[in-house]
Motif scaffolding. Structure first.
Motif, PDB file in Angstrom:
ATOM      1  N   LEU A  20       0.790  -1.233   0.000  1.00 37.98           N
ATOM      2  CA  LEU A  20       0.000   0.000   0.000  1.00 37.98           C
ATOM      3  C   LEU A  20       0.817   1.275   0.000  1.00 37.98           C
ATOM      4  O   LEU A  20       0.248   2.361   0.044  1.00 37.98           O
ATOM      5  CB  LEU A  20      -0.892   0.034   1.255  1.00 37.98           C
ATOM      6  CG  LEU A  20      -1.806  -1.153   1.480  1.00 37.98           C
ATOM      7  CD1 LEU A  20      -2.548  -0.987   2.794  1.00 37.98           C
ATOM      8  CD2 LEU A  20      -2.776  -1.328   0.331  1.00 37.98           C
ATOM      9  N   LEU A  29      -7.835   3.368  -3.011  1.00 35.39           N
ATOM     10  CA  LEU A  29      -8.585   2.847  -1.860  1.00 35.39           C
ATOM     11  C   LEU A  29      -9.557   3.895  -1.328  1.00 35.39           C
ATOM     12  O   LEU A  29     -10.694   3.579  -0.996  1.00 35.39           O
ATOM     13  CB  LEU A  29      -7.628   2.380  -0.773  1.00 35.39           C
ATOM     14  CG  LEU A  29      -6.762   1.178  -1.154  1.00 35.39           C
ATOM     15  CD1 LEU A  29      -5.748   0.894  -0.061  1.00 35.39           C
ATOM     16  CD2 LEU A  29      -7.616  -0.041  -1.446  1.00 35.39           C
ATOM     17  N   CYS A  32     -12.503   3.949  -3.641  1.00 32.70           N
ATOM     18  CA  CYS A  32     -13.356   2.771  -3.430  1.00 32.70           C
ATOM     19  C   CYS A  32     -14.241   2.967  -2.207  1.00 32.70           C
ATOM     20  O   CYS A  32     -15.433   2.650  -2.239  1.00 32.70           O
ATOM     21  CB  CYS A  32     -12.505   1.516  -3.259  1.00 32.70           C
ATOM     22  SG  CYS A  32     -11.740   0.934  -4.775  1.00 32.70           S
ATOM     23  N   LEU A  60      -3.492  -4.418  -6.623  1.00 33.04           N
ATOM     24  CA  LEU A  60      -4.511  -4.538  -5.582  1.00 33.04           C
ATOM     25  C   LEU A  60      -5.366  -5.785  -5.773  1.00 33.04           C
ATOM     26  O   LEU A  60      -5.759  -6.426  -4.795  1.00 33.04           O
ATOM     27  CB  LEU A  60      -5.372  -3.273  -5.526  1.00 33.04           C
ATOM     28  CG  LEU A  60      -4.659  -2.040  -4.973  1.00 33.04           C
ATOM     29  CD1 LEU A  60      -5.454  -0.772  -5.266  1.00 33.04           C
ATOM     30  CD2 LEU A  60      -4.410  -2.195  -3.478  1.00 33.04           C
ATOM     31  N   ILE A  65      -7.092  -7.337  -2.351  1.00 32.61           N
ATOM     32  CA  ILE A  65      -7.703  -6.154  -1.735  1.00 32.61           C
ATOM     33  C   ILE A  65      -8.899  -5.683  -2.563  1.00 32.61           C
ATOM     34  O   ILE A  65      -9.879  -5.193  -2.028  1.00 32.61           O
ATOM     35  CB  ILE A  65      -6.650  -5.046  -1.566  1.00 32.61           C
ATOM     36  CG1 ILE A  65      -5.592  -5.522  -0.551  1.00 32.61           C
ATOM     37  CG2 ILE A  65      -7.275  -3.733  -1.144  1.00 32.61           C
ATOM     38  CD1 ILE A  65      -4.354  -4.678  -0.487  1.00 32.61           C
ATOM     39  N   LEU A  66      -8.803  -5.870  -3.869  1.00 31.05           N
ATOM     40  CA  LEU A  66      -9.907  -5.579  -4.784  1.00 31.05           C
ATOM     41  C   LEU A  66     -10.239  -6.839  -5.567  1.00 31.05           C
ATOM     42  O   LEU A  66      -9.371  -7.691  -5.786  1.00 31.05           O
ATOM     43  CB  LEU A  66      -9.525  -4.484  -5.791  1.00 31.05           C
ATOM     44  CG  LEU A  66      -9.241  -3.089  -5.280  1.00 31.05           C
ATOM     45  CD1 LEU A  66      -8.837  -2.178  -6.438  1.00 31.05           C
ATOM     46  CD2 LEU A  66     -10.429  -2.502  -4.550  1.00 31.05           C
ATOM     47  N   LEU A  82     -13.945  -3.462  -3.379  1.00 28.77           N
ATOM     48  CA  LEU A  82     -13.174  -3.871  -2.203  1.00 28.77           C
ATOM     49  C   LEU A  82     -13.636  -5.237  -1.720  1.00 28.77           C
ATOM     50  O   LEU A  82     -14.834  -5.495  -1.602  1.00 28.77           O
ATOM     51  CB  LEU A  82     -13.358  -2.869  -1.065  1.00 28.77           C
ATOM     52  CG  LEU A  82     -12.648  -1.531  -1.218  1.00 28.77           C
ATOM     53  CD1 LEU A  82     -13.179  -0.545  -0.175  1.00 28.77           C
ATOM     54  CD2 LEU A  82     -11.144  -1.683  -1.101  1.00 28.77           C
ATOM     55  N   LYS A  85     -11.024  -8.112   2.865  1.00 31.34           N
ATOM     56  CA  LYS A  85      -9.655  -7.723   3.213  1.00 31.34           C
ATOM     57  C   LYS A  85      -9.431  -6.234   2.928  1.00 31.34           C
ATOM     58  O   LYS A  85      -8.819  -5.526   3.730  1.00 31.34           O
ATOM     59  CB  LYS A  85      -8.690  -8.586   2.386  1.00 31.34           C
ATOM     60  CG  LYS A  85      -7.235  -8.382   2.634  1.00 31.34           C
ATOM     61  CD  LYS A  85      -6.455  -9.386   1.762  1.00 31.34           C
ATOM     62  CE  LYS A  85      -4.974  -9.237   1.863  1.00 31.34           C
ATOM     63  NZ  LYS A  85      -4.263 -10.222   1.014  1.00 31.34           N
ATOM     64  N   GLY A  86      -9.939  -5.759   1.798  1.00 33.54           N
ATOM     65  CA  GLY A  86      -9.815  -4.347   1.449  1.00 33.54           C
ATOM     66  C   GLY A  86     -10.632  -3.445   2.350  1.00 33.54           C
ATOM     67  O   GLY A  86     -10.191  -2.360   2.737  1.00 33.54           O
ATOM     68  N   GLN A  87     -11.829  -3.895   2.708  1.00 30.15           N
ATOM     69  CA  GLN A  87     -12.692  -3.096   3.579  1.00 30.15           C
ATOM     70  C   GLN A  87     -12.086  -2.917   4.968  1.00 30.15           C
ATOM     71  O   GLN A  87     -12.351  -1.921   5.638  1.00 30.15           O
ATOM     72  CB  GLN A  87     -14.075  -3.737   3.672  1.00 30.15           C
ATOM     73  CG  GLN A  87     -14.844  -3.648   2.371  1.00 30.15           C
ATOM     74  CD  GLN A  87     -16.130  -4.453   2.386  1.00 30.15           C
ATOM     75  OE1 GLN A  87     -16.480  -5.097   3.355  1.00 30.15           O
ATOM     76  NE2 GLN A  87     -16.841  -4.428   1.268  1.00 30.15           N
TER      77      GLN A  87
END
Length: 112
Positions: A20, A29, A32, A60, A65-66, A82, A85-87
């Motif tokens: 990141l 991010l 998103c 990502l 993550i996405l 997302l 994991k991304g959230q």
């Protein structure tokens, strides 16, 4: 040391930054979390080049993550959503936002 070499580093901050750790990724991010999901939306919102944007989206997705979901077949187009994991990054981004508001306020020119 290259970012890609940090994936085995003992430090979780270093490992996280290997995924990141650049402004473009964090802006994707952010977008998103604000409800954007399409390539053109990310490009317009961030101002990044198409090449950089495509590279960061690919990373990502590879990092989980996405997720990329097709929304058009002709031409082939995707939404980037997302994952769980991304959230989980939302609190970190909100903390960065709040810190920026407090310590780096927008300075507007006086209208005198």
């Amino acid at each position: 040391m290259k970012w890609s070499e940090l994936s085995d580093n003992w430090c979780p901050v270093a490992r996280t930054l290997s995924v990141l750790g650049d402004r473009w990724t964090l802006l994707i991010l952010r977008d998103c979390l604000l409800g954007l999901s399409r390539f053109e939306q990310f490009a317009e919102s961030s101002g990044m080049t198409r090449h950089i944007l495509a590279d960061r989206l690919k990373r990502l997705v590879e990092a989980g993550i996405l997720v990329r979901n097709p929304y058009s077949e002709a031409p082939k187009r995707y939404d980037y959503i997302l994952t769980e994991k991304g959230q989980e990054l939302a609190p970190a981004l909100m903390t960065l936002r709040d810190w920026g508001k407090k310590h780096l306020p927008v300075r507007r020119a006086s209208t005198s």
